[in-house]
Design a protein around this motif. Structure first.
Motif, PDB file in Angstrom:
ATOM      1  N   TRP A 104     -18.133  18.777   7.726  1.00  0.00           N
ATOM      2  CA  TRP A 104     -19.553  19.130   7.570  1.00  0.00           C
ATOM      3  C   TRP A 104     -20.007  19.526   8.959  1.00  0.00           C
ATOM      4  O   TRP A 104     -19.991  18.690   9.868  1.00  0.00           O
ATOM      5  CB  TRP A 104     -20.296  17.909   7.040  1.00  0.00           C
ATOM      6  CG  TRP A 104     -21.792  17.995   6.960  1.00  0.00           C
ATOM      7  CD1 TRP A 104     -22.590  19.100   7.042  1.00  0.00           C
ATOM      8  CD2 TRP A 104     -22.672  16.873   6.746  1.00  0.00           C
ATOM      9  NE1 TRP A 104     -23.919  18.745   6.895  1.00  0.00           N
ATOM     10  CE2 TRP A 104     -23.993  17.397   6.712  1.00  0.00           C
ATOM     11  CE3 TRP A 104     -22.490  15.495   6.577  1.00  0.00           C
ATOM     12  CZ2 TRP A 104     -25.111  16.578   6.529  1.00  0.00           C
ATOM     13  CZ3 TRP A 104     -23.594  14.682   6.400  1.00  0.00           C
ATOM     14  CH2 TRP A 104     -24.895  15.225   6.364  1.00  0.00           C
ATOM     15  N   ILE A 105     -20.342  20.787   9.134  1.00  0.00           N
ATOM     16  CA  ILE A 105     -20.637  21.297  10.469  1.00  0.00           C
ATOM     17  C   ILE A 105     -22.102  21.706  10.565  1.00  0.00           C
ATOM     18  O   ILE A 105     -22.684  22.207   9.605  1.00  0.00           O
ATOM     19  CB  ILE A 105     -19.714  22.495  10.801  1.00  0.00           C
ATOM     20  CG1 ILE A 105     -19.828  22.888  12.277  1.00  0.00           C
ATOM     21  CG2 ILE A 105     -19.972  23.694   9.904  1.00  0.00           C
ATOM     22  CD1 ILE A 105     -18.721  23.844  12.734  1.00  0.00           C
ATOM     23  N   GLU A 106     -22.671  21.453  11.732  1.00  0.00           N
ATOM     24  CA  GLU A 106     -24.049  21.899  11.935  1.00  0.00           C
ATOM     25  C   GLU A 106     -24.088  23.401  12.159  1.00  0.00           C
ATOM     26  O   GLU A 106     -23.122  24.028  12.570  1.00  0.00           O
ATOM     27  CB  GLU A 106     -24.704  21.133  13.084  1.00  0.00           C
ATOM     28  CG  GLU A 106     -25.361  19.854  12.625  1.00  0.00           C
ATOM     29  CD  GLU A 106     -26.338  20.058  11.441  1.00  0.00           C
ATOM     30  OE1 GLU A 106     -26.962  21.126  11.323  1.00  0.00           O
ATOM     31  OE2 GLU A 106     -26.443  19.150  10.612  1.00  0.00           O
ATOM     32  N   GLY A 127      -7.124  24.861   3.215  1.00  0.00           N
ATOM     33  CA  GLY A 127      -7.696  24.395   1.947  1.00  0.00           C
ATOM     34  C   GLY A 127      -8.598  23.184   2.063  1.00  0.00           C
ATOM     35  O   GLY A 127      -8.570  22.308   1.188  1.00  0.00           O
ATOM     36  N   VAL A 128      -9.405  23.127   3.128  1.00  0.00           N
ATOM     37  CA  VAL A 128     -10.329  21.988   3.262  1.00  0.00           C
ATOM     38  C   VAL A 128     -11.712  22.369   2.735  1.00  0.00           C
ATOM     39  O   VAL A 128     -12.067  23.541   2.686  1.00  0.00           O
ATOM     40  CB  VAL A 128     -10.436  21.501   4.734  1.00  0.00           C
ATOM     41  CG1 VAL A 128      -9.112  20.911   5.187  1.00  0.00           C
ATOM     42  CG2 VAL A 128     -10.891  22.615   5.668  1.00  0.00           C
ATOM     43  N   GLU A 129     -12.472  21.346   2.335  1.00  0.00           N
ATOM     44  CA  GLU A 129     -13.858  21.568   1.896  1.00  0.00           C
ATOM     45  C   GLU A 129     -14.757  21.629   3.122  1.00  0.00           C
ATOM     46  O   GLU A 129     -14.478  20.977   4.145  1.00  0.00           O
ATOM     47  CB  GLU A 129     -14.343  20.417   1.003  1.00  0.00           C
ATOM     48  CG  GLU A 129     -13.750  20.411  -0.374  1.00  0.00           C
ATOM     49  CD  GLU A 129     -14.199  21.586  -1.240  1.00  0.00           C
ATOM     50  OE1 GLU A 129     -15.229  22.213  -0.935  1.00  0.00           O
ATOM     51  OE2 GLU A 129     -13.480  21.877  -2.211  1.00  0.00           O
ATOM     52  N   THR A 130     -15.854  22.367   2.991  1.00  0.00           N
ATOM     53  CA  THR A 130     -16.795  22.451   4.113  1.00  0.00           C
ATOM     54  C   THR A 130     -18.227  22.280   3.617  1.00  0.00           C
ATOM     55  O   THR A 130     -18.512  22.408   2.424  1.00  0.00           O
ATOM     56  CB  THR A 130     -16.706  23.826   4.801  1.00  0.00           C
ATOM     57  OG1 THR A 130     -16.896  24.849   3.818  1.00  0.00           O
ATOM     58  CG2 THR A 130     -15.365  24.021   5.481  1.00  0.00           C
ATOM     59  N   SER A 131     -19.087  21.976   4.553  1.00  0.00           N
ATOM     60  CA  SER A 131     -20.520  22.016   4.295  1.00  0.00           C
ATOM     61  C   SER A 131     -21.188  22.414   5.597  1.00  0.00           C
ATOM     62  O   SER A 131     -20.670  22.126   6.670  1.00  0.00           O
ATOM     63  CB  SER A 131     -21.004  20.648   3.820  1.00  0.00           C
ATOM     64  OG  SER A 131     -22.324  20.775   3.339  1.00  0.00           O
ATOM     65  N   VAL A 132     -22.310  23.098   5.505  1.00  0.00           N
ATOM     66  CA  VAL A 132     -23.009  23.597   6.692  1.00  0.00           C
ATOM     67  C   VAL A 132     -24.434  23.046   6.679  1.00  0.00           C
ATOM     68  O   VAL A 132     -25.026  22.895   5.603  1.00  0.00           O
ATOM     69  CB  VAL A 132     -23.023  25.148   6.696  1.00  0.00           C
ATOM     70  CG1 VAL A 132     -23.683  25.678   7.958  1.00  0.00           C
ATOM     71  CG2 VAL A 132     -21.606  25.690   6.569  1.00  0.00           C
ATOM     72  N   GLY A 133     -24.971  22.758   7.860  1.00  0.00           N
ATOM     73  CA  GLY A 133     -26.278  22.090   7.954  1.00  0.00           C
ATOM     74  C   GLY A 133     -27.485  22.943   7.602  1.00  0.00           C
ATOM     75  O   GLY A 133     -28.485  22.932   8.333  1.00  0.00           O
ATOM     76  N   SER A 364     -23.259  23.909   0.423  1.00  0.00           N
ATOM     77  CA  SER A 364     -23.160  25.169   1.164  1.00  0.00           C
ATOM     78  C   SER A 364     -21.777  25.152   1.812  1.00  0.00           C
ATOM     79  O   SER A 364     -21.226  24.078   2.063  1.00  0.00           O
ATOM     80  CB  SER A 364     -24.241  25.242   2.240  1.00  0.00           C
ATOM     81  OG  SER A 364     -24.153  24.122   3.091  1.00  0.00           O
ATOM     82  N   THR A 365     -21.212  26.311   2.074  1.00  0.00           N
ATOM     83  CA  THR A 365     -19.850  26.342   2.625  1.00  0.00           C
ATOM     84  C   THR A 365     -19.799  27.237   3.859  1.00  0.00           C
ATOM     85  O   THR A 365     -20.773  27.903   4.190  1.00  0.00           O
ATOM     86  CB  THR A 365     -18.841  26.891   1.598  1.00  0.00           C
ATOM     87  OG1 THR A 365     -19.150  28.268   1.413  1.00  0.00           O
ATOM     88  CG2 THR A 365     -18.894  26.145   0.289  1.00  0.00           C
ATOM     89  N   ILE A 366     -18.610  27.298   4.440  1.00  0.00           N
ATOM     90  CA  ILE A 366     -18.416  28.138   5.619  1.00  0.00           C
ATOM     91  C   ILE A 366     -18.717  29.613   5.282  1.00  0.00           C
ATOM     92  O   ILE A 366     -19.150  30.384   6.162  1.00  0.00           O
ATOM     93  CB  ILE A 366     -16.997  27.939   6.209  1.00  0.00           C
ATOM     94  CG1 ILE A 366     -16.899  28.555   7.606  1.00  0.00           C
ATOM     95  CG2 ILE A 366     -15.927  28.446   5.282  1.00  0.00           C
ATOM     96  CD1 ILE A 366     -17.742  27.905   8.656  1.00  0.00           C
ATOM     97  N   ALA A 367     -18.559  29.996   4.013  1.00  0.00           N
ATOM     98  CA  ALA A 367     -18.891  31.387   3.624  1.00  0.00           C
ATOM     99  C   ALA A 367     -20.383  31.651   3.822  1.00  0.00           C
ATOM    100  O   ALA A 367     -20.782  32.766   4.208  1.00  0.00           O
ATOM    101  CB  ALA A 367     -18.498  31.631   2.167  1.00  0.00           C
ATOM    102  N   ASP A 368     -21.214  30.645   3.586  1.00  0.00           N
ATOM    103  CA  ASP A 368     -22.659  30.808   3.808  1.00  0.00           C
ATOM    104  C   ASP A 368     -22.948  30.961   5.307  1.00  0.00           C
ATOM    105  O   ASP A 368     -23.854  31.698   5.704  1.00  0.00           O
ATOM    106  CB  ASP A 368     -23.426  29.610   3.246  1.00  0.00           C
ATOM    107  CG  ASP A 368     -23.249  29.484   1.742  1.00  0.00           C
ATOM    108  OD1 ASP A 368     -23.492  30.484   1.044  1.00  0.00           O
ATOM    109  OD2 ASP A 368     -22.850  28.409   1.280  1.00  0.00           O
TER     110      ASP A 368
END
Ligand SMILES: NC(=O)c1ccc[n+]([C@@H]2O[C@H](COP(=O)([O-])OP(=O)(O)OC[C@H]3O[C@@H](n4cnc5c(N)ncnc54)[C@H](O)[C@@H]3O)[C@@H](O)[C@H]2O)c1
Length: 402
Positions: A104-106, A127-133, A364-368
């Motif tokens: 989970w990255i800011e 293949g890791v999951e992500t989330s963006v702040g 939300s993901t790294i694509a966002d």
């Protein structure tokens, strides 16, 4: 999901966001007990010893370290929060992905589009999951606005106004933190606040296709602040001055992609870190042929709504937060009880952990982050050249609109 699952958490950087991420993880079992997800705060890293100590004594981490690599190498860590200054994000995120850690990255994920894309590639490889702040997405009033747009209740979207006006650097004594340095932060208010506005527009209305922007540095020098000391809200009397290397203010005219109900929509996006008056005046206004909505983060729990053209009562009605809006009911049982910024981070933590644990993917993901970075880069190019810039790909068979 009703089986108990313990998720080992590693935290990188114990500044403002680091504390919020830690609190958010800890709150998930209280707010969402039925998920059975139990975050375990394993290890926190910061280059400041006092912040590592704080993470252990107060936030509840079991261990601490001055070296973030130890967080990534820890076999008890399943997910990592990356809350460092921007210049470290790509290095840390790519290392996290290579170590097989979901993260989970800011925001901004990278300092540039290329850096953000390099993170996206590492994520795809591993293949890791992500989330963006992009926390403002989770405000119940914003989710309600999104639902009204998606259900067609506003009709065709005619125009969108997003203005993210903050005053944290309005005072010339406001500290020259890493945010004002191009090497450490990348762009200025474009990365810091404009990127949030871009994400909200995309989340609620649709993607943006082209942009024309202008930027300014209003306060060219400020008193220096050392890394790991204080916050960017600090005021410093006297002291050594340093140069502000990125923009304080940005304004843009945008066209949305010719899709769905925003086929012909035009928008304005404005962001400032030197506004006098608004402190966190983050506003989103969406106007359609059948109705309109307005939201202001300083009044997080309210949405102004008008539906229909022939109302007896002309003008906006203020609708207060209620259990039908987004995740409101998880926090408060009845309408009108206020939620706050920290609650948005809890929702973000829950969406991230749920995706990691194989549940519904609403994170939300790294694509966002890549989409927002593309807009920021297009805005910078437009500000430099005076030309419209393409920010997204035209839909098949569509011509680019400027
Ligand atoms: N989502 C939001 O609304 C929001 C709000 C504020 C900040 N942010 C983002 O969060 C990130 C952090 O911002 P902040 O305000 O929390 O910063 P901050 O200045 O409060 O904290 C940064 C921390 O990073 C530490 N650090 C520096 N180098 C390090 C290293 N090599 N390893 C580990 N730690 C290191 C510092 O010592 C400090 O404790 C930024 O990318 C910022 O854009 C997002």
């Amino acid at each position: 999901m009703n089986q108990q699952r313990t998720v080992g958490v590693g935290l990188i950087s114990v500044g403002w966001m680091g504390k919020l991420h830690a609190r958010a993880y800890s709150s998930v079992p209280y707010v969402y007990p039925e998920l059975g997800i139990k975050p375990r705060l394993v290890v926190a890293a910061d280059t400041e010893q006092s912040r590592v100590d704080y993470a252990i004594s107060t936030l509840g981490f079991e261990r601490g370290t001055l070296d973030y690599h130890e967080v990534l190498a820890d076999p008890e860590v399943d997910v990592v929060s990356i809350c460092a200054p921007n210049f470290l994000h790509a290095e840390m995120a790519i290392a996290a992905a290579e170590a097989g850690k979901h993260f989970w990255i800011e925001k901004p994920a990278g300092r540039s589009l290329a850096e953000t894309q390099s993170i996206e590639q590492a994520v795809a490889r591993n293949g890791v999951e992500t989330s963006v702040g992009f926390n403002y997405r989770h405000a119940p009033a914003i989710e309600r606005a999104r639902q009204l747009v998606g259900d067609g209740r506003l009709g065709e979207i005619t125009n969108v106004r997003a203005s993210f006006l903050a005053g944290y650097a309005a005072d010339p004594r406001a500290a020259l933190s890493w945010r004002f340095n191009r090497e450490l932060a990348g762009s200025g208010v474009l990365a810091d606040l404009f990127s949030h506005a871009v994400d909200l527009c995309s989340h609620v209305v649709g993607s943006i296709q082209s942009i024309s922007a202008a930027t300014n540095v209003m306060i060219p020098a400020r008193p220096k602040l050392s890394m790991g000391q204080g916050t960017h809200f600090d005021l410093i009397e006297g002291g050594e001055m340093g140069e502000v290397e990125n923009e304080d203010y940005a304004a843009a005219l945008v066209r949305f992609s010719p899709e769905g109900l925003a086929q012909r929509a035009i928008g304005t996006i404005e962001a400032s870190r030197v506004a006098i008056g608004p402190q966190c005046g983050y506003r989103l206004e969406i106007y359609g042929t059948e109705g309109s909505v307005k939201w202001d983060y300083e009044r997080l729990n309210e949405l102004e709504v008008v539906l229909g053209r022939n109302n007896e009562e002309q003008g906006f009605t203020t609708v207060i937060g209620s259990p039908g809006h987004g995740e409101y009911s998880r926090f408060q049982p009845g309408p009108g009880n206020a939620m706050g910024f920290d609650d948005l981070k809890i929702i973000e933590a829950k969406k991230f952990l749920l995706a990691v644990c194989g549940g519904e993917k609403t994170n939300s993901t790294i694509a966002d982050a890549v989409a927002a970075a593309a807009l920021v880069e297009a805005a910078e190019k437009s500000a430099a050249t005076g030309d419209w810039q393409q920010a997204g790909k035209p839909a098949q068979g569509q011509k680019m609109q400027y």
